[in-house]
Design an enzyme around this catalytic site. Structure first.
Site, PDB file in Angstrom:
ATOM      1  NE  ARG A   1     -62.555   8.161  12.664  1.00  0.00           N
ATOM      2  CZ  ARG A   1     -62.179   8.455  13.908  1.00  0.00           C
ATOM      3  NH1 ARG A   1     -60.901   8.467  14.215  1.00  0.00           N
ATOM      4  NH2 ARG A   1     -63.070   8.742  14.821  1.00  0.00           N
ATOM      5  CB  CYS A   2     -66.206  13.610   8.810  1.00  0.00           C
ATOM      6  SG  CYS A   2     -67.644  14.453   8.122  1.00  0.00           S
TER       7      CYS A   2
END
Length: 162
Positions: free
Chosen positions: A53-54
């Protein structure tokens, strides 16, 4: 130093020198800073502590793949952190705990950071895996917190194709 057939790769500066009848020791003495890989596959090993998700973590993974690595991907939010892994990342990267923590975690652990209370810091990170900055990448050339992403270029031999 990596040897394959009758060619050597020195620091993977993308040039090849033909050699005949030189031993592995002879080949490696020209580049003492390069880890002694047994083969090409060893020199292309990497581990990324990844959060999909980064965006920085996704960028680091893409850069590794574009540079020819097939990294071991550790989804640390699922797997969690061990004390041994955290200490190894800190030691190998040369960073302080304050540099390794996300800003909100560093603020929460300010007293522990000031007193160098490693036990409390490690326990906090183990209980809150998201507290550590990301992504960390380890290759034979070292460990880096890849913020900014250009830090990764210090520990990969091949430059990415894209």
């Amino acid at each position: 130093c990596v040897s394959r057939s009758n060619s050597i790769f020195v620091n993977a500066d993308i040039f090849r020198v033909s050699v005949k009848k030189l031993t592995q020791r002879d080949l490696c003495k020209y580049n003492t800073n390069f880890p002694k890989a047994q083969n090409i596959e060893d020199s292309m090993r990497a581990t990324i502590y990844h959060n999909p998700r980064c965006s920085k973590s996704r960028d680091a993974l893409k850069l590794l793949k574009d540079a020819g690595f097939q990294p071991e991907i550790i989804l640390y939010l699922d797997a969690g952190w061990s004390e041994e892994t955290l200490i190894a990342l800190k030691t190998d990267s040369g960073l302080s705990w304050g540099d390794m923590l996300r800003a909100d975690a560093a603020k929460e652990l300010e007293a522990s950071l000031d007193s160098d209370d490693e036990r409390t810091i490690i326990e906090y990170i183990v209980a809150n895996p998201v507290a550590l900055e990301r992504p960390f990448v380890t290759t034979l050339k070292g460990t880096r917190l890849c913020r900014p992403i250009t830090q990764l270029l210090e520990i990969v031999d091949q430059q990415p194709v894209s």
